[in-house]
Design an enzyme around this catalytic site. Structure first.
Site, PDB file in Angstrom:
ATOM      1  N   LYS A   1       0.974  -1.051   0.002  1.00  0.00           N
ATOM      2  CA  LYS A   1       0.041  -0.094  -0.124  1.00  0.00           C
ATOM      3  C   LYS A   1       0.896   1.244   0.085  1.00  0.00           C
ATOM      4  CE  LYS A   1       0.774   1.539   3.910  1.00  0.00           C
ATOM      5  NZ  LYS A   1       1.477   2.642   4.678  1.00  0.00           N
TER       6      LYS A   1
ATOM      7  N   GLY B   1       9.624  -0.585   4.873  1.00  0.00           N
ATOM      8  CA  GLY B   1       9.894   0.445   4.043  1.00  0.00           C
ATOM      9  C   GLY B   1       8.804   1.525   3.923  1.00  0.00           C
TER      10      GLY B   1
ATOM     11  N   GLY C   1       4.192  -4.081   4.085  1.00  0.00           N
ATOM     12  CA  GLY C   1       4.684  -5.390   3.694  1.00  0.00           C
ATOM     13  C   GLY C   1       4.410  -6.569   4.884  1.00  0.00           C
ATOM     14  N   GLY C   2       4.428  -6.123   5.749  1.00  0.00           N
ATOM     15  CA  GLY C   2       3.986  -7.110   7.076  1.00  0.00           C
ATOM     16  C   GLY C   2       2.381  -7.269   7.121  1.00  0.00           C
TER      17      GLY C   2
ATOM     18  N   ASP D   1      -3.003  -1.313   9.166  1.00  0.00           N
ATOM     19  CA  ASP D   1      -2.991  -1.354   7.619  1.00  0.00           C
ATOM     20  C   ASP D   1      -3.484  -2.915   7.014  1.00  0.00           C
ATOM     21  OD1 ASP D   1      -1.731   1.072   7.576  1.00  0.00           O
ATOM     22  OD2 ASP D   1       0.251   0.204   7.571  1.00  0.00           O
TER      23      ASP D   1
HETATM   24  O1  C5P Z   1      -0.924  -0.922  13.553  1.00  0.00           O
HETATM   25  P1  C5P Z   1       0.638  -1.325  13.440  1.00  0.00           P
HETATM   26  O2  C5P Z   1       1.039  -2.530  14.037  1.00  0.00           O
HETATM   27  O3  C5P Z   1       1.108  -1.258  11.987  1.00  0.00           O
HETATM   28  O4  C5P Z   1       1.218  -0.122  14.006  1.00  0.00           O
HETATM   29  C1  C5P Z   1       2.666  -0.190  14.261  1.00  0.00           C
HETATM   30  C2  C5P Z   1       2.868   0.896  15.200  1.00  0.00           C
HETATM   31  O5  C5P Z   1       2.955   2.134  14.535  1.00  0.00           O
HETATM   32  C3  C5P Z   1       2.092   1.098  16.457  1.00  0.00           C
HETATM   33  O6  C5P Z   1       2.423   0.337  17.553  1.00  0.00           O
HETATM   34  C4  C5P Z   1       2.307   2.843  16.730  1.00  0.00           C
HETATM   35  O7  C5P Z   1       3.448   2.984  17.579  1.00  0.00           O
HETATM   36  C5  C5P Z   1       2.121   3.247  15.529  1.00  0.00           C
HETATM   37  N1  C5P Z   1       1.131   3.760  14.858  1.00  0.00           N
HETATM   38  C6  C5P Z   1       0.441   4.865  15.610  1.00  0.00           C
HETATM   39  N2  C5P Z   1      -0.678   5.291  15.154  1.00  0.00           N
HETATM   40  C7  C5P Z   1      -1.343   4.674  13.856  1.00  0.00           C
HETATM   41  C8  C5P Z   1      -0.679   3.454  13.385  1.00  0.00           C
HETATM   42  C9  C5P Z   1       0.402   3.082  13.707  1.00  0.00           C
HETATM   43  O8  C5P Z   1       0.891   5.418  16.555  1.00  0.00           O
HETATM   44  N3  C5P Z   1      -2.455   5.019  13.443  1.00  0.00           N
END
Ligand code: C5P
Length: 306
Positions: free
Chosen positions: A12, A103, A107-108, A142
């Site tokens: 994405k 990146g 990807g995860g 995501d």
């Molecule tokens: O949801 P995801 O595991 O992709 O998020 C990874 C990290 O990115 C979260 O632990 C947080 O630190 C940060 N994040 C955030 N606000 C979001 C999405 C991600 O602070 N809306």
């Protein structure tokens, strides 16, 4: 009966990324427009006595940073789905990375979405779409979009997705960075820059939505925004120059992808993307590729029962 299911999920990009104040749960309120682009990870799940995960790549994507234990998001997806349905199943998971690791291109999350979908098919669960999207949201912000694909508005912490009507195709040149960047670190820098004071509610620029509705590449190039960019530049000062270089190579717009460090350059056609990519390559800033968008979300591409 044992079997194997293969699913893919796309990378994405964020055409805009409006970031609000940190919420009590630690996440930030987001208002974003996602687009799925033609770079994919592939996840193969097969019945097995115990759950394992293997990571490989057919392309040049380095995979050293991807965990191969229970913390891998594809494993977490399989466990979450099994738990949701109260079934006890184990799977051997093989991930082939085509999306840059760390990146800013989810990807995860693509691996999580592809694993959810593949296990759903392998186990014949027929989980309703809305339920799959909810499980995806539990895995990561995501992940629902990786299931949905296309172009969509993301709200909440990014996990609430609504398809957005767009016309036509766009071409994106992607400049990867030799070294990945930690998403939490970029959000922390964002918070430091704002000194803990509240930021306004994030919004999606109307100009961006209008550009997408009219397939106006020039207007879209101007409307690309990313609130995490200043924070990412503080951690990696060279990124600003990389974006400028793409504009000099005639891209219609340049923006950091998500929390970075991948840089995106908007082009009007495949031929234009080839030209911008070739120009960027002469500067040795990092690996360069290009891909069209929007593309569909996670899909099952093969299944085989033995
Ligand atoms: O949801 P995801 O595991 O992709 O998020 C990874 C990290 O990115 C979260 O632990 C947080 O630190 C940060 N994040 C955030 N606000 C979001 C999405 C991600 O602070 N809306």
């Amino acid at each position: 009966m044992t079997g194997t299911v293969v699913a893919t999920a796309p990378a994405k990009i964020n055409l805009c990324l409006g970031v609000g104040t940190q919420r009590p749960d630690g996440f930030h309120a987001l208002a974003t427009v996602y687009q799925a682009i033609g770079l994919h990870d592939q996840v193969t799940v097969s019945d097995a006595d115990r759950t394992t995960v293997e990571v490989s790549t057919a392309s040049r994507v380095p995979v050293a940073g991807v965990p191969t234990d229970e913390s891998n998001i594809a494993v977490r997806a399989a466990r979450l789905l099994a738990g949701h349905h109260g079934v006890e199943r184990e799977v051997a998971i093989v991930i082939e990375k085509g999306i840059p690791v760390m990146g800013g291109m989810a990807g995860g999350s693509a691996d999580g979405a592809a694993s959810l979908l593949a296990c759903d098919h392998l186990w014949g669960l027929h989980t309703p779409r809305e339920e799959l999207l909810e499980l995806a949201g539990e895995l990561g912000s995501d992940v629902p979009f990786a299931l949905l694909g296309g172009t969509a508005i993301g709200s909440g912490r990014g996990e609430l997705v609504t398809p957005l009507m767009t016309r036509g195709e766009y071409w994106w040149v992607i400049l990867e960075s030799p070294e990945g960047m930690s998403t939490p670190a970029v959000y922390r820098e964002f918070d430091t820059m704002h000194g803990g004071s509240p930021v306004g509610d994030p919004e999606i620029p109307d100009a961006l939505v209008q550009a997408l509705l009219g397939h106006d590449v020039v207007a879209l190039g101007t409307a690309l925004t990313n609130d995490l960019q200043p924070a990412a530049f503080r951690l990696r000062s060279e990124l600003a120059a990389s974006l400028d270089q793409g504009r000099l190579e005639s891209a219609f717009g340049a923006v950091l992808s998500g929390s970075g460090p991948s840089c995106l350059f908007l082009c009007e056609s495949r031929a234009h993307a080839v030209q911008v990519a070739a120009g960027l390559e002469t500067h040795n800033l990092g690996p360069v590729s290009f891909a069209p968008g929007p593309v569909p979300g996670a899909q099952v591409i093969a299944r085989d029962a033995a």
